[in-house]
Design an enzyme around this catalytic site. Structure first.
Site, PDB file in Angstrom:
ATOM      1  N   GLY A  16      19.685  75.783  28.072  1.00 24.29           N
ATOM      2  CA  GLY A  16      20.246  76.276  29.508  1.00 24.29           C
ATOM      3  C   GLY A  16      21.361  75.304  30.335  1.00 24.29           C
ATOM      4  N   TYR A 163       5.992  76.409  44.949  1.00 24.53           N
ATOM      5  CA  TYR A 163       7.114  76.146  43.946  1.00 24.53           C
ATOM      6  C   TYR A 163       8.408  75.555  45.001  1.00 24.53           C
ATOM      7  CZ  TYR A 163      11.864  76.533  41.265  1.00 24.53           C
ATOM      8  OH  TYR A 163      12.899  76.509  40.899  1.00 24.53           O
TER       9      TYR A 163
END
Length: 274
Positions: A16, A163
């Site tokens: 990534g 989150y």
């Protein structure tokens, strides 16, 4: 604007955005420490610390692959010492490792929140703390964390507040470190994408690769990180930056080549970006 000879310690660099930043710096001739958990190939997730090390070497850099769990502060200290000994110091720490689960308080298991907090927020403190003795000696030390601007619109908390809290924690630590480490000449910034980026995190959290058609590639984040890390004398510090914005500051105006799919639809803004 070159990172030649600089040593970058990148967490979560086996794939990534972390991998892309590593390869961008390697093209300058930088030394890259690939610090991640993935030492063996995964059936669904391509890339390991060893495959990225080989790519770094092929791109013109020098590589050191270290298997590391950023939740383990003792292991982090050992890894930093190994990296500094191997390359003669550390100039840049990139807090790229991350964990995501987009659930609210009612549904999220506490152990999953613990994981996100430890890998997102806590690891920024642990890794930065371990890197400071080496960054002090760099002369132009940088800490870069992949976390968002502090957008307190309630919509970013309504569905996945846990989150959001762990990512905003990273950003708040970044602002604090910029001031705390001013006396050492160390810069601290955060970087976040304006649009979704085509990565495994997007694929598995959303359940498919369909979103890639409306995403950009990790290359835009790598180019933005390079612009930040190439800056001198704390000319860029204490900022929670968006990839496209920092590139515009450096004179870039065309971003079409970053599209994952040239024929894709309208790009989707990333989380926390209005």
């Amino acid at each position: 604007m070159s990172l030649q000879g600089k040593t970058l310690f990148i967490t979560g660099a086996s794939r990534g955005i972390g991998r892309e930043i590593a390869l961008k710096a390697a093209a300058d001739g930088a030394n890259i420490v690939i610090a991640a958990k993935s030492a063996e190939a995964h059936a669904k997730l391509p890339g390991t610390i060893h495959s990225v090390a080989a790519e770094v070497e092929a791109a013109g850099g020098k590589a050191l692959a270290l298997q590391l769990d950023v939740r383990d502060e003792a292991a982090v200290k050992v890894a930093m010492a190994q990296a500094a000994e191997h390359f003669g110091g550390i100039d840049v720490l990139i807090n790229n490792a991350g964990a995501i689960k987009l659930l609210g308080v009612e549904q999220l298991e506490p152990k999953r929140f613990d994981l996100m907090f430890q890998i997102n927020t806590r690891a920024v403190m642990v890794c930065s703390q371990a890197a400071i003795p080496y960054l002090k000696k760099s002369g132009n030390g940088h800490i870069l964390s992949l976390s968002p601007p502090l957008n307190i619109d309630p919509k970013w908390f309504a569905q996945y507040g846990p989150y959001t809290a762990t990512k905003y924690g990273m950003s708040m630590l970044t602002l604090g470190m910029s001031e705390e480490f001013k006396k050492y000449g160390i810069s601290a910034n955060a970087l976040w994408p304006k649009t979704m980026i085509a990565t495994a995190a997007i694929e598995f959290e959303l359940g498919s690769r369909d979103a890639f058609k409306r995403s950009r590639t990790p290359a835009i984040m790598a180019d933005a990180a390079h612009a930040i890390l190439s800056s001198q004398g704390r000319s860029i510090t204490g900022r929670l930056l968006i990839d496209e914005d920092i590139l515009r500051e450096h004179g870039q105006t065309d971003f079409e080549h970053y599209r994952f799919d040239a024929d894709g639809g309208t790009l989707v803004p990333d989380l926390f970006v209005d």
